[in-house]
Every structure is written in structure tokens, then in C-alpha cells.
Design an enzyme around this catalytic site. Structure first.
Site, PDB file in Angstrom:
ATOM      1  N   LYS B  75      -2.516   4.612   3.190  1.00  0.00           N
ATOM      2  CA  LYS B  75      -1.402   5.492   3.560  1.00  0.00           C
ATOM      3  C   LYS B  75      -1.973   6.815   4.072  1.00  0.00           C
ATOM      4  O   LYS B  75      -2.923   7.354   3.479  1.00  0.00           O
ATOM      5  CB  LYS B  75      -0.515   5.723   2.324  1.00  0.00           C
ATOM      6  CG  LYS B  75       0.765   6.506   2.608  1.00  0.00           C
ATOM      7  CD  LYS B  75       1.597   6.629   1.317  1.00  0.00           C
ATOM      8  CE  LYS B  75       2.922   7.332   1.535  1.00  0.00           C
ATOM      9  NZ  LYS B  75       3.712   7.440   0.280  1.00  0.00           N
ATOM     10  N   SER B 150       8.494   5.929   0.950  1.00  0.00           N
ATOM     11  CA  SER B 150       7.786   6.508   2.072  1.00  0.00           C
ATOM     12  C   SER B 150       6.562   5.730   2.522  1.00  0.00           C
ATOM     13  O   SER B 150       6.095   5.904   3.645  1.00  0.00           O
ATOM     14  CB  SER B 150       7.359   7.930   1.717  1.00  0.00           C
ATOM     15  OG  SER B 150       6.406   7.899   0.660  1.00  0.00           O
ATOM     16  N   SER B 174       8.236   5.404  -3.882  1.00  0.00           N
ATOM     17  CA  SER B 174       7.669   5.208  -2.539  1.00  0.00           C
ATOM     18  C   SER B 174       6.700   4.039  -2.391  1.00  0.00           C
ATOM     19  O   SER B 174       6.284   3.724  -1.275  1.00  0.00           O
ATOM     20  CB  SER B 174       6.986   6.485  -2.060  1.00  0.00           C
ATOM     21  OG  SER B 174       7.957   7.411  -1.609  1.00  0.00           O
TER      22      SER B 174
END
Lengths: 100, 474, 475
Positions: B75, B150, B174
């Protein structure tokens, strides 16, 4: 508590947060923040005077490191990240006002 | 596709090579990234060098670790030396960190090959990856829908079979929410189990890094690699990484599992059906499943949406145009900071900075932030009471399956409600995971959530493995 | 200075001191004054995204030492974030202790007997340093600024006094005593000129019995002299304002040493809202009794105690000796005096040599061992060295170190050992029988004649007292 936030308060918060909002954005944020704060009414209705706040999920204490010097970053690498650098320092435009 | 466990076994045995596995990954990325917008940056050269080095070490007979030659997606809010780290924000565009996050150091030491940085909601604030400054990521299972967020990019990377595993971060769901929407296993570890050093902070007291994978065992392997005390993170738990993989097949016989009403009521009927089916499956495997209620959980959404923005408003102050990242020129430093932040942050980030600044400001602190911290105490105590009765808790991960683009973008509160089932564990600091169980009418996956007390990851994996088997996925 | 009329000033001091740790408060960068700009920086102190602070144990111990020396209560404490945007602050917040400081409720006794309360002594991080370009080099009028983050994250302890000080002289005495204490704890080098200790003075005025007046804060005073002058100026300014019917506005003021006046730096604004909250990256600091006891046991004696110990060596210390004791305590030279006392040496001589010759060469004081000092004083006392020679030997050792006897020999001083001086005196008596007889019969003035002759023969290197000793021995 939890009356809807006013447009003036939103403008003041934006100044504190160093954000510039257009008139439309001020309106939008006033409404949206108001809704979110309204949702917090459930929480605000509770009497929690006797409840201790938790800032941290686990109660660790006294986490320290030994006083040992470690290698710093290379200055050229550091200054290469800067939007503006001069004389081995980070350059910024005129500062208005002393630090508090 | 091959699991990470199988890739590592093949690379170590010589049945495959790190280079071969990497080229397969790069091939899929090449084929699908333009459509799905999963990776913001692919480090082709670096990954090839790393793979080559792994293969050379294998050839020399060295033990290259549990993730030998396994390509992994990261990420884009974790720092990696020399690799652009943007947090999907214009304000960090082009910034290349001069240091590695601890998780990067650990996965590389275990032989993994980081292939690139994945898309996210800007600064991890969002539940759909629509808040990325670099465009939304599409759900590989249905490109008209969001992958969740996210960590939508890291979920999509695994769902699209670009990589077998990836790293995400979970502040209010997330990891678990996109895992559910993409049909994956996703784990939010106990707070402090995985070092946050090098994870660009959203809400420091809630953030945790965790794994995505298709199989339960892959997540257990990856978590075992990244967990353990880190002297660079003061909030890191003092103990070494726990033994997880060894317990994956422990089962749930004799375990007491609580089905929590507040963690599925109000969800779509499809979702509720899958959660109840999961309860049955656990019962069939020998667990004692009881339905229970934790009324305090109803308050956690409000508390979360004050605590997380409050911390974020301070964490994101440093993006001021002075030392790195974007600068919009102006005559004086205050105007420069304002212009930079105004141009650099997207609407959702601004909204949360505003909310958090307000919640901490003089006159409102006690009513909002202070009160939220007390609700946090209530949440912790409520979970503790539940875990005095049962070993684990069960609920839904999300109220619905993957939704369409634009469905919730105009209504922040509707988007926030998407996190209602995942937020409580972040406030408590406890671990939870999402594991796929069943499908909804549209053929889209449903995730069920397993929650446990602090440091109960091994039990969570064992229960998730029971559901994985019952769901017929291995 | 006395204030006009019945006016009384009320002063509280906030003293920031940098701690003498090797590394910074929350990272491993070197804590060093005077390095090349931006060379002691890392992801943590530069506030790079993703970096996290970890507290320096030694900084905690220094803070505890300061607290114990100031009779504070050491209590479980936390770190907060003080949020404000400023370019010299790399995270745009400062990590500081807020409502739960490590040290609180202490006091400091001044030499004049006054007790000043210490409200708190808490830990925080320093900011970076800005250089202003254009204008006069000061912030006002500058066109742009350059920032060096070497100082950013250097550990500080801020010591906040109660509003107990009633004169500028008392403020100065407090600052000087505190400086002595900080140096004694080993926590600070007390170097005002390098900014390692800085004073902020909160000044207000009132007529006796009235409630506290509106205060102004004078920032960043960096010498005891500036502190005293600035407080006097500020108190008079406020009195004049009030007597002219105006009001004192609460604000931060700057002291200009050249103009000898204070001026408005910053008016307290509504916009000042630091949104303090617990730093979620740091955990509670709660030193247990064992840790506190260990720090307490290692704490050296404080200046007040040391001052009393040196004064006790003198039955009736003169005012000059009292001043010399202050110098010796201030500079940490009292171990030299005590060593001479332990060796039953001449403490008056020791105090004088320490407060003058040693104090003048403080930078190289490490070259002078206590034993060497005791030896030099003894040699002088016995007449083996004249006063001038003793100072010369002391000076030489302070430059290069070494053994007093060897240095005296190398300088040709040791010919004046008791034996050789005796021989010189004996031959002079033979050469001057008339003078000797007059001296022997009680004319003490003749001693000066013999001293002069000895000085001539020894090119001024003899010790007058020793010559008299030799003469008396032969009388």
C-alpha cells in the site's frame, strides 16, 4: 452541545488548519461537519463524568531508548527533498510573526 | 493462482524461481493495471534485481526465508527507500523516502519481492479508493464497482491475481472492508503487534498494518513475518512475533463464539444470511456459538469519527511545503503553507482535518474529543466483558457487498456508515479479520468478520480456516 | 533598582535548558551545538512521513535529576502535542509535557534566604533555527528565511517558577542559582552564550495588597545582565503606562540589548489555540521508586550545600573570601579547595589560587588534577615556590598538564628548595655581618635587606616568607 457548527466557526477552523476554503466549500463543510457532529449527539447525551478517557489501547509505560548516537541522513539527500534550499538550509518565504 | 506458501516452497526447492514468479506477476500487472488502476508505481528494475538475488541465494543453498521469491504489493502509505510514496495525495507526489518502513525491512529479510505501491484513498481516508488523487481503483471482480478502501489497491492486486499477498493498513476497517468486497482474507492485527515505523500516519492510536491474501494460511505466514517488537515504535508490543502458521489447523472444537447482534443488524439480507451460515459452520466444527449483544458498540462510530480526525489533523500538519513534497509559491510562509495544503489535499482529507481541528479546539475538546476518549474506554470494557464469556466474536465485515462507483461519494455520512462493523476493534486495539463466506445475489463475495481479544490472532486464523474449508475454497 | 512610589513588581521565570545528552530527545541524531547545518537530522527529527519518536532514557534521568535537585515531586507523566504551524518545527507540532509534567511542586532557596516555588519542570523538544535574509537579519523586515533542523528535537527541560520574585536582582539571583544547580546535576552546561539556557520573564506590577496585574512575557533573554535590565525596564514601562491612565496589554515582548528597551513581539491572539492532546505515538512515563532512588543516589551535592561546605573551612570568612567561594562554587572548583583542606594545607591560599588562577583557565581545567593542585599549594606554603612561581607552575599545568615538581625543576625553580635557600641565606649572613647583628638584635626591618639580596642572587625567584623563615631559624 452539538448544535450545528456555524459558518464562522468553520472559517476559523480552516485558518487554524492552514486551509483556504472558497465560499461554496465553506457552505459545504458547514453542512457536512454539522451532520457528522449531529451524529455525535448519541455520544454527547451520555453522562461519562466517572469514566476515564483512553488515549491508547494498551497501557505500556516507560518505553525508552538508550542515549546512543545513530547515523544521521546524508545532507544532500535531505536537501534534495526540499522544494527550495539555499546555503545548506531549507528556504522559506518571509515568516510573519514570531513563534509562540 | 499459486498461494504465497506454494510459491515460496517452489522457489526454495528449485521447482520455480523468484524471477519466474516475478515475471508472471509483472505480466498480469501489464495486462490489467491500466484498466484497474491498482499500482501507482511498479518497481520493475528493483523487483528484478531482488528476485535475481533470491535465486542466487537459493542456488548457493542459503535459507532465503518464509516468503522466498514471493512477489508482494505494498500500500502506498509505507515508506520504501527511493520508491515514490504518495499516500495517493498530490501533496506527496514525487517524494521518495530516504528510509524503509520496518515492515519492508522484515518482508525483504524473509525473501519477499516488493513489486510496487498500490492505490489507496488519500492518506487512507475512505472506504472505496475513490478518494485517491490518482483515480479510483476498480474491483477486479466487477470493474463497475469499488474494491473498498482505503487499501483498495492492495486488495485488488490480490483479487486480480497480480500478487498472492499484499500489505494494507487498517485504521477503521481499511483492510477488512476491501478484503470483504474483493473476496479475500484481510487481517487487522492487535494494536502494537506490527510496527508502524514507516507507515505514514493517519490516526496513530488506531493504525495497524496487516496482510491480504486469498488463503488463510498465506495471511498467517505474512503476519508472522511482519509482527514482533520494533524498538523504533514506542507503541510496539514488547514480545517477539507469535507462532501463527502452526495453529492454522487447530479448529474451533470447544471454543465459545459470540455472534454479536450489533455487528450484523442493519446489514443487507444477503450479508446477514452469510453471517448466520458462518455461525452454523463454526457450530458444525464443534464450536459453541451463542448470540449476544454489546450495546456500547452503537456509540463507536461517533467516537471514531472524532478520534481519528483529531489525530489526523495533527499528523497531517507536517505537510506544509517546507521540507518535502508539494509547495505552492507565495510571498509569505503562512500563505505558502495555506496555498500548498489547499492545493495538495483532496476534499475528504480536508473534511477530516477540519473535523479533527474542530474537535480538539478550545471550547470543544471536552464535548467532542474528550467524550470520544471516554466512549473508547466503554468500548474496551464492553469487549472485555464479552471476552470473559466467549473466546471469539463473529459478525459481518460490511453492511453490503461491493457498491458502484459514485454511490456514496456525495454523502460522507453514508460512506462513514460503511465502517460501522469494523471500527469497534480499532478503538479497542483488538485483532479482527475478514474471511470470505458465501456470495450474495449478484455473485459478489460476502466477508464475515471474526474478532478476538488482544493477541488472539492464532485463534482467529484457526476459526477463519474452518470457514475457509466450510466455504469449499480449499 | 527601586521602583517609584509604592509599586511592587511580580516576576516569574520560565527557564529552558538544553540537556547534555549525546543524542536527541526522540531520535539517535547527535545533540551537538555548532555542527554544519542540517547534518544532525534523520526521518524522526525532520518529521518525515511515517517516522516515530522514541524517548531518550538519559533525557528522562536528567529531567529527574533536575526535579530532585529542585525538591519536586516526580509523578507519572505524559507527552502532548502542541499544535501550531511554524517552519522551524518539523512536524508543525511540538512534543511537550502538558497537564502531567514529570516534575512538579518544588522550590529553590536563594542565597539571601528567599524561597521561590517551582511550579513544574517538564520535558519538551527544541525547535530548529532560522536565519533571516534581507532586512536587518532579524525576523522583522526579512524577505526570506533559511531553516537548519540540527537543533530540532534537542531535549529541553522547562523550569517554571511561581510568581514569587519581587525584584530584578532577585530574578538574577534565582537564575544564577538555578544555573549552578543545572550544572551541578550534569544536565546542562549552563552556556548562556550558546543558547543552551534561555530565560523568559513574566513581569507584572501592582501596589502592595492589590491582585496581580496584567503580565507581559519577555522572551529569550540570554544573559543574566539582560534578564535583570529587561525586567527593570519592563516594570517601569508598565508603571508609567498605568500612571498615565493606560492599561497594560498582555503580550510577548522582545528585549533589545542595544536599545535597552523591550518592544512588542507578539500580541496574544484569539487564533492561538494549540489543540493540546496526548501524543498517541508515545506512552506514559512513570518512573517507579527504584528508578527514582537510583537517580537520587547518584545526585551530587547542590551549590547551596557545597557553598556551606567551603565556607565551613573558614572561621570568619572575609567578604572577599565569600566572593571567592561564589566563584569556586559557580565554576565547580570546590573539590580543589576541599582536597587541600583534607591534606591539612593552607585553605586561604587554596581558595585564592582556585578562584583566581584556576578560574581564569577554566577551559583547560581538566589538565589540573586535584593532587597536582594540592602539591602546588603545599610547595608554595613551604616556601619551595614563590607566589609568582606557584602561579607560573599552575598556569603551565593548566595548559599542558604534568607533575608540579617536574615542571618546577624544568623551569629552574627547584634550586630554591629549602636546602639551597638555606645555603644562600647562610652565605649572605657571612658576607653582611653588621646587618645580621642588627637583625639578630631585633631590627626586623633588616629582613627586607636580606630578602632583597636573596632576590638579587636568585633573580627574583625566592619566596620572601621562606627567606624570613631561614633568617628566623638562625637568629
Amino acid at each position: 452541545m452539538s448544535e450545528a457548527i456555524t459558518r464562522e466557526e468553520v472559517a476559523k477552523v480552516a485558518r487554524l488548519a492552514r486551509l483556504r476554503l472558497s465560499g461554496d466549500e465553506l457552505d459545504m463543510f458547514t453542512e457536512q461537519l454539522g451532520q457528522i457532529l449531529e451524529h455525535a449527539r448519541d455520544m454527547n447525551a451520555l453522562d461519562l463524568a466517572d469514566v476515564a478517557p483512553t488515549a491508547h489501547p494498551f497501557g505500556l509505560t516507560n518505553v525508552v531508548r538508550e542515549d546512543v548516537v545513530e547515523e544521521s541522513l546524508d545532507r544532500d539527500t535531505v536537501l534534495a527533498m526540499a522544494p527550495d534550499a539555499r546555503d545548506q538550509r531549507f528556504a522559506v518565504p518571509r515568516i510573519q510573526g514570531e513563534a509562540p | 493462482m499459486k498461494s504465497a506458501v506454494d510459491i515460496a516452497a517452489d522457489v526454495r526447492s528449485g521447482a520455480s524461481s523468484a524471477r519466474e514468479e516475478l515475471e508472471r506477476t509483472l505480466g498480469v500487472i501489464e495486462a490489467r493495471n491500466a484498466e484497474l488502476n491498482v499500482f501507482l508505481h511498479v518497481d520493475v528494475d528493483g523487483a528484478r534485481r531482488a528476485a535475481q538475488a533470491i535465486d542466487e541465494r537459493v542456488a548457493r543453498g542459503e535459507d532465503v526465508g518464509a516468503l522466498a521469491g514471493v512477489p508482494i504489493a505494498i500500500k502506498d502509505n509505507m515508506c520504501q527507500v527511493g520508491i515514490p510514496t504518495t499516500c495517493s495525495s498530490k501533496i506527496l507526489k514525487g517524494w521518495r523516502p530516504p528510509y524503509d518502513a520496518t515492515v519492508i525491512t522484515k518482508i525483504v529479510a524473509a525473501g519477499a519481492v516488493p513489486v510496487g505501491k498500490t492505490n489507496l484513498d488519500e492518506f487512507a481516508m475512505g472506504s472505496s479508493t475513490e478518494n485517491s488523487a490518482f483515480g479510483p481503483t476498480r474491483n477486479p471482480l466487477d470493474p463497475t464497482r469499488v474494491p473498498g478502501g482505503s487499501s483498495g489497491g492492495s486488495a485488488a492486486a490480490v483479487a486480480a491475481e497480480m500478487t498472492a499477498i499484499s500489505l494494507g493498513s487498517d485504521t477503521g476497517g481499511s483492510i477488512r472492508q476491501p478484503a470483504a468486497l474483493c473476496g479475500l482474507v484481510g487481517v487487522k492485527p492487535t494494536y502494537g503487534l506490527v510496527s508502524r515505523y514507516g507507515l505514514v500516519a493517519f490516526a496513530s492510536s488506531l493504525d495497524q498494518i496487516g496482510p491480504f491474501s486469498k488463503t488463510v494460511k498465506d495471511s498467517a505466514v505474512l503476519l508472522e513475518v511482519i509482527a514482533g517488537h520494533d524498538p523504533r515504535d514506542s507503541t510496539s508490543l514488547p514480545e517477539p512475533s507469535p507462532s501463527l502458521v502452526a495453529h492454522v489447523n487447530d479448529g474451533v472444537a470447544g471454543k465459545r463464539i459470540g455472534l454479536v447482534r450489533e455487528l450484523f443488524e442493519g446489514a443487507d439480507e444477503n450479508v446477514v444470511t452469510c453471517v448466520r451460515a458462518a455461525a452454523d459452520a463454526l457450530r458444525d466444527a464443534g464450536a459453541d456459538v451463542v448470540e449476544l449483544s454489546i450495546p456500547e458498540l452503537a456509540l463507536t462510530l461517533s467516537a471514531y469519527y472524532l478520534i481519528a480526525p483529531a489525530e489526523a489533523s495533527s499528523n497531517l500538519a507536517r505537510f506544509d511545503g517546507v521540507r518535502y513534497g508539494l509547495r505552492v509559491k507565495a510571498d509569505d510562509v503562512t500563505s505558502m503553507m495555506e496555498a500548498t495544503r489547499t492545493a495538495g489535499f483532496g476534499a475528504e482529507v480536508k473534511r477530516r482535518i477540519m473535523l479533527g481541528t474542530y474537535a480538539l479546539s478550545a471550547g470543544y475538546y471536552d464535548a467532542y474529543y474528550g467524550q470520544a476518549l471516554k466512549v473508547r474506554t466503554l468500548t474496551i470494557e464492553a469487549f472485555a466483558r464479552a471476552y470473559a464469556q466467549v473466546d471469539l466474536l463473529l459478525g459481518a465485515t460490511t453492511p453490503s457487498v461491493a457498491f458502484k462507483f459514485g454511490d456514496k461519494t456525495d454523502d460522507p455520512m453514508a460512506m462513514y456508515l460503511n465502517d460501522v462493523f469494523t471500527i469497534p476493534t480499532n478503538l479497542a486495539g483488538d485483532p479482527a479479520l475478514s474471511v470470505p463466506f458465501g456470495t450474495a445475489d449478484e455473485g459478489l463475495p460476502v466477508g464475515v468478520q471474526l474478532l478476538g481479544p488482544g493477541r488472539s490472532e492464532a485463534q482467529l486464523f484457526a476459526a477463519a480456516r474452518v470457514l475457509e474449508i466450510a466455504d469449499g475454497r480449499s | 533598582m527601586t521602583l517609584p512610589g509604592e509599586w511592587e513588581m511580580v516576576v516569574g521565570l520560565e527557564v529552558h535548558t538544553e540537556l547534555l545528552t549525546k543524542s536527541k530527545l526522540f531520535c539517535g541524531c547527535e545533540n551537538h551545538f555548532g555542527s554544519e547545518p542540517n547534518t544532525n537530522v534523520c526521518p524522526v527529527c525532520l518529521g518525515l512521513p511515517g517516522s516515530l519518536p522514541v524517548l531518550n532514557r538519559e533525557a528522562v534521568e536528567f529531567a529527574m535529576r533536575i526535579g530532585l535537585a529542585l525538591h519536586c515531586r516526580i509523578a507519572p507523566s505524559t507527552f502532548h502535542r502542541k499544535n501550531y504551524f511554524y517552519p522551524d518545527q518539523s512536524k508543525d507540532y511540538q512534543i511537550s509535557q502538558y497537564d502531567l509534567p514529570i516534575n512538579s511542586s518544588g522550590y529553590l532557596d536563594l542565597p539571601d534566604g528567599t524561597t521561590v516555588t517551582i511550579e513544574r519542570a517538564h520535558m519538551e523538544e527544541d525547535t530548529g533555527k532560522s536565519t533571516h535574509l534581507g532586512g536587518s537579519g532579524r525576523l522583522a523586515g526579512a524577505e526570506s528565511s533559511l531553516v537548519d533542523y540540527n537543533r530540532c528535537g534537542v531535549p529541553l527541560v522547562e523550569i517554571v517558577s511561581g510568581p514569587d520574585i519581587r525584584s530584578s536582582a532577585q530574578a538574577r539571583a534565582y537564575a544564577a542559582e538555578l544555573r549552578g544547580i543545572l550544572i551541578a546535576t550534569g544536565a546542562s552546561d549552563g552556556r548562556l552564550e550558546e543558547g543552551s539556557m534561555r530565560f523568559d520573564a513574566n513581569v507584572s506590577v501592582r501596589r502592595p495588597g492589590e491582585p496581580l496585574g496584567t503580565r507581559c512575557e519577555i522572551k529569550n533573554l540570554n544573559s543574566l545582565r539582560s534578564l535583570q535590565r529587561a525586567i527593570d525596564y519592563e516594570a517601569l514601562r508598565q508603571i508609567q503606562l498605568i500612571e498615565n491612565g493606560a492599561v497594560v496589554r498582555q503580550e510577548t515582548r522582545h528585549w533589545d540589548e542595544n536599545l535597552a528597551e523591550t518592544s512588542t513581539l507578539r500580541v496574544k491572539e484569539d487564533a492561538d489555540d494549540y489543540r493540546y492532546f496526548r501524543d498517541p505515538d508515545l506512552v506514559d512515563l512513570a518512573p517507579d521508586q527504584t528508578w527514582q532512588d537510583r537517580v537520587r543516589a547518584a545526585l551530587p551535592p547542590m551549590p547551596a550545600e557545597r557553598r556551606a561546605a567551603v565556607l565551613a573551612l573558614f572561621a570568619a570568612p572575609s567578604s572577599a573570601q565569600r566572593d571567592a567561594v561564589e566563584v569556586v562554587i559557580d565554576l565547580g572548583l570546590d573539590p580543589y579547595v576541599h582536597a587541600v583542606a583534607s591534606a591539612s594545607g593552607d585553605t586561604t591560599l587554596a581558595l585564592s589560587r582556585a578562584a583566581n588562577e584556576v578560574a581564569a583557565n577554566l577551559k583547560s581545567v581538566a589538565n589540573l588534577t586535584v593532587d597536582a593542585f594540592v602539591t602546588i599549594v603545599a610547595m608554595e606554603q613551604r616556601g619551595e615556590l614563590s607566589a609568582t612561581q606557584a602561579k607560573t607552575v599552575l598556569g603551565a599545568i593548566l595548559v599542558d598538564g604534568g607533575d608540579p615538581h617536574e615542571i618546577a625543576t624544568a623551569l629552574g625553580f627547584e634550586q630554591l628548595s629549602a636546602d639551597s635557600l638555606g645555603a644562600t641565606v647562610a652565605s649572605l649572613i657571612e658576607d653582611h655581618p653588621d646587618e645580621w647583628l642588627r637583625y639578630r638584635d631585633g631590627d626586623d626591618k633588616l629582613a627586607q635587606f636580606f630578602i632583597g639580596q636573596v632576590m638579587k642572587l636568585t633573580r627574583g625567584q625566592a619566596n620572601g616568607k621562606a627567606v624570613i623563615g631561614e633568617l628566623q631559624a638562625r637568629r
